[in-house]
Scaffold this motif. Sequence first.
Motif, PDB file in Angstrom:
ATOM      1  N   LEU A 223      -6.657  -0.386   4.335  1.00 35.56           N
ATOM      2  CA  LEU A 223      -6.215  -0.878   2.726  1.00 35.56           C
ATOM      3  C   LEU A 223      -5.213  -2.088   2.871  1.00 35.56           C
ATOM      4  N   LEU A 224      -4.107  -1.500   3.648  1.00 38.49           N
ATOM      5  CA  LEU A 224      -3.052  -2.479   3.678  1.00 38.49           C
ATOM      6  C   LEU A 224      -3.119  -3.540   4.492  1.00 38.49           C
ATOM      7  N   ASP A 225      -4.397  -3.718   5.381  1.00 38.51           N
ATOM      8  CA  ASP A 225      -4.410  -4.865   6.208  1.00 38.51           C
ATOM      9  C   ASP A 225      -5.212  -5.998   5.287  1.00 38.51           C
ATOM     10  N   ARG A 226      -5.484  -5.592   4.180  1.00 39.54           N
ATOM     11  CA  ARG A 226      -6.068  -6.491   3.111  1.00 39.54           C
ATOM     12  C   ARG A 226      -4.809  -7.152   2.123  1.00 39.54           C
ATOM     13  N   LYS A 227      -4.969  -8.378   1.774  1.00 39.88           N
ATOM     14  CA  LYS A 227      -3.791  -9.033   1.015  1.00 39.88           C
ATOM     15  C   LYS A 227      -4.255  -8.824  -0.594  1.00 39.88           C
ATOM     16  N   PHE A 228      -3.133  -8.116  -1.221  1.00 43.05           N
ATOM     17  CA  PHE A 228      -3.284  -8.025  -2.773  1.00 43.05           C
ATOM     18  C   PHE A 228      -1.878  -7.890  -3.337  1.00 43.05           C
TER      19      PHE A 228
ATOM     20  N   GLY B 158       1.246  -6.947  -4.824  1.00 43.08           N
ATOM     21  CA  GLY B 158       2.119  -5.599  -4.506  1.00 43.08           C
ATOM     22  C   GLY B 158       1.961  -5.014  -3.351  1.00 43.08           C
ATOM     23  N   ARG B 159       1.450  -5.528  -2.481  1.00 39.32           N
ATOM     24  CA  ARG B 159       1.156  -4.943  -1.157  1.00 39.32           C
ATOM     25  C   ARG B 159       2.349  -4.396  -0.404  1.00 39.32           C
ATOM     26  N   GLY B 160       3.440  -5.056  -0.513  1.00 40.70           N
ATOM     27  CA  GLY B 160       4.806  -4.611   0.135  1.00 40.70           C
ATOM     28  C   GLY B 160       5.132  -3.611  -0.581  1.00 40.70           C
ATOM     29  N   LEU B 161       5.227  -3.277  -1.958  1.00 39.08           N
ATOM     30  CA  LEU B 161       5.733  -2.055  -2.576  1.00 39.08           C
ATOM     31  C   LEU B 161       4.776  -0.873  -2.266  1.00 39.08           C
ATOM     32  N   VAL B 162       3.428  -1.229  -2.471  1.00 37.83           N
ATOM     33  CA  VAL B 162       2.543  -0.107  -2.047  1.00 37.83           C
ATOM     34  C   VAL B 162       2.989   0.438  -0.530  1.00 37.83           C
TER      35      VAL B 162
END
Length: 313
Positions: free
Chosen positions: A113-118, A120-124
């Motif tokens: 999931l985190l390998d994808r760009k979206f 708020g990814r840094g916060l998640v």
Amino acid sequence: MTATTTAPVAAPSVHTQKKQPSSRMRAWATRAPLLPALIFMIAVTQLPFVATLVISFFDWNSLYPDARSFTGFGNYTEVLTDAALRKSVWTTILLTVGVVLASLVLGLGLALLLDRKFRGRGLVRTLLIAPFLVVPVAAALLWKHVLYNPEYGLLNGLLHYVGGPQPDWISNTPLLAIEASLVWQWTPFMMLILLAGLQSRDHQQIEAARVDGASNWQVFRYLTLPHLRRYLELGALLGSIYIVQNFDAVFTITSGGLGTANLPYTVYQTFYQAHENGLASAAGVLVVIGSIIIATFALRVVSSLFREEVGRA
């Protein structure tokens, strides 16, 4: 007849003679700042282990200090043949396998999931890492009182809201309760390792596979998963080293009751409650030996990862 003259061998200069000692001095000057740390590490870790090893060969009950006697490997034989200790070994294996496998599966899903760009990814990512930063005893207390409590726990509160039953989680599923708290705490660790593996993939190879018509599942199965094999092994081995030695969750959530006493907790009971210093020391030495075996495999996996990265560079 021509006379042959041999040029005299030049004597080594004073500079050459002093070169070797100066190199040794530079080497010692480089290592000297590390000596205090090395001495401290030996004093803190190795000397207590040597003392534990010596005590493990004695029949030594602290309530009767004058009755101690040398038994050789008798304590080790008792540890390996005692029914309670064998059960604690089996509990340790179940706890370790369950926590490591669940953490790896969940960590892999979160890493994908985190390998994808979206947005708020840094916060998640920060929020997902947070459980691993919680003190182990505090995490166990959180699960025991905030989540598992049958009267005011969050889980029973949610079940009450939907009209469900109100189980006593710790009494009904004690081992699963401990495993859930450890999975919550160790999933972020697995996620970080696997996320590092995902970000080291050859993206050109993945793009070429997509151009050839490979689906997402085929890319994951034939490219991503083989690439992550070393990282999965590393996560499993490092997680196993910790879970095998885990004491905090067992002590805090169940106090070793209801069949949840693992080997470290049994060592604690043998030493502090039964006062059998020799028997507890023998069990502790066996735990250390098992941890060293697992750590040896972990170091091999780490070294192989380093060799692969150097080969790519």
